[in-house]
Design a protein around this motif. Structure first.
Motif, PDB file in Angstrom:
ATOM      1  N   GLN A 153       8.165  13.193  -6.278  1.00 17.50           N
ATOM      2  CA  GLN A 153       9.209  12.604  -5.425  1.00 17.50           C
ATOM      3  C   GLN A 153       8.901  11.125  -5.285  1.00 17.50           C
ATOM      4  OE1 GLN A 153      12.023  13.733  -3.738  1.00 17.50           O
ATOM      5  NE2 GLN A 153      12.310  11.655  -2.991  1.00 17.50           N
ATOM      6  N   LYS A 154       9.800  10.291  -5.776  1.00 17.01           N
ATOM      7  CA  LYS A 154       9.608   8.846  -5.704  1.00 17.01           C
ATOM      8  C   LYS A 154      10.039   8.324  -4.350  1.00 17.01           C
ATOM      9  CE  LYS A 154       8.864   4.861  -7.833  1.00 17.01           C
ATOM     10  NZ  LYS A 154       7.604   4.309  -7.439  1.00 17.01           N
ATOM     11  N   VAL A 155       9.270   7.376  -3.816  1.00 18.17           N
ATOM     12  CA  VAL A 155       9.634   6.720  -2.556  1.00 18.17           C
ATOM     13  C   VAL A 155      10.976   6.032  -2.733  1.00 18.17           C
ATOM     14  CG1 VAL A 155       9.042   4.803  -1.027  1.00 18.17           C
ATOM     15  CG2 VAL A 155       7.262   6.354  -1.787  1.00 18.17           C
ATOM     16  N   ILE A 188       0.842  -1.200   0.000  1.00 22.04           N
ATOM     17  CA  ILE A 188       0.000   0.000   0.000  1.00 22.04           C
ATOM     18  C   ILE A 188       0.875   1.248   0.000  1.00 22.04           C
ATOM     19  CG2 ILE A 188      -1.595   1.356   1.419  1.00 22.04           C
ATOM     20  CD1 ILE A 188      -2.856  -1.316   2.269  1.00 22.04           C
ATOM     21  N   MET A 189       1.924   1.220   0.794  1.00 19.67           N
ATOM     22  CA  MET A 189       2.811   2.381   0.876  1.00 19.67           C
ATOM     23  C   MET A 189       3.465   2.666  -0.463  1.00 19.67           C
ATOM     24  SD  MET A 189       4.344   1.547   4.625  1.00 19.67           S
ATOM     25  CE  MET A 189       5.315   3.021   4.880  1.00 19.67           C
ATOM     26  N   PHE A 205       0.744  13.361   1.032  1.00 21.68           N
ATOM     27  CA  PHE A 205       1.957  12.835   0.425  1.00 21.68           C
ATOM     28  C   PHE A 205       1.985  13.217  -1.050  1.00 21.68           C
ATOM     29  CE2 PHE A 205       0.915  10.164   3.987  1.00 21.68           C
ATOM     30  CZ  PHE A 205       2.133   9.910   4.586  1.00 21.68           C
ATOM     31  N   VAL A 206       3.145  13.634  -1.537  1.00 21.70           N
ATOM     32  CA  VAL A 206       3.245  13.949  -2.961  1.00 21.70           C
ATOM     33  C   VAL A 206       3.272  12.658  -3.764  1.00 21.70           C
ATOM     34  CG1 VAL A 206       4.383  16.161  -2.624  1.00 21.70           C
ATOM     35  CG2 VAL A 206       5.767  14.122  -2.921  1.00 21.70           C
ATOM     36  N   LEU A 264       3.570   6.483  -0.156  1.00 23.01           N
ATOM     37  CA  LEU A 264       3.517   6.916   1.234  1.00 23.01           C
ATOM     38  C   LEU A 264       4.848   6.631   1.906  1.00 23.01           C
ATOM     39  CD1 LEU A 264       0.042   5.425   2.223  1.00 23.01           C
ATOM     40  CD2 LEU A 264       0.543   7.647   1.196  1.00 23.01           C
ATOM     41  N   CYS A 265       5.522   7.682   2.324  1.00 22.51           N
ATOM     42  CA  CYS A 265       6.844   7.541   2.912  1.00 22.51           C
ATOM     43  C   CYS A 265       7.167   8.831   3.654  1.00 22.51           C
ATOM     44  CB  CYS A 265       7.867   7.308   1.793  1.00 22.51           C
ATOM     45  SG  CYS A 265       9.576   7.284   2.329  1.00 22.51           S
TER      46      CYS A 265
END
Length: 125
Positions: free
Chosen positions: A120-122, A78-79, A114-115, A84-85
């Motif tokens: 911005q990549k996790v 999911i994150m 969260f962008v 989501l980070c």
């Protein structure tokens, strides 16, 4: 897994999922010359964390399907799916200041923002 997350092998056997995330955060913070605060958990004298409840399986034949849930792999999935980070978290003030359009952010049910991965990549997974 120990090499990837940076935890001792004994931690993989005896501790939960969060220790792996914490070690990765510590490693990334060290690379960027940052420090993480040492925060005690509310309601706990020793800062211990109690995990989930695991129900014992009952052997037998079931005519209807039985659902099983593996949260160890569900949460990271999911994150990653929603980017989501800690490195993609922004405040409402940041959204206004950076003039981010609604389609470039994900807002969680609890209100965190969260962008999306195009901005911005996790990188913590």
């Amino acid at each position: 897994m120990a090499r990837v997350t940076g935890v001792p092998i004994s931690f993989l056997l005896a501790r939960g999922q969060s220790i792996k995330v914490l070690f990765q955060l510590l490693r990334k913070a060290k690379q960027k010359n940052l420090v993480l605060p040492n925060v005690k958990q509310a309601g706990s004298e020793q800062g211990t964390y109690e995990g989930t409840t695991v129900l014992e399986a009952r052997a037998g034949f079931y005519e209807k399907p039985i659902a099983t849930i593996d949260f160890a792999s569900l949460y990271p999935s999911i994150m990653m799916a929603y980017n989501l980070c800690y490195c993609t978290l922004v405040t409402p003030e940041d959204v206004r200041k950076l003039n981010l359009p609604p389609e470039s952010v994900n807002k969680t049910p609890s209100g965190e923002i969260f962008v999306k991965s195009n901005l911005q990549k996790v990188y913590c997974f």
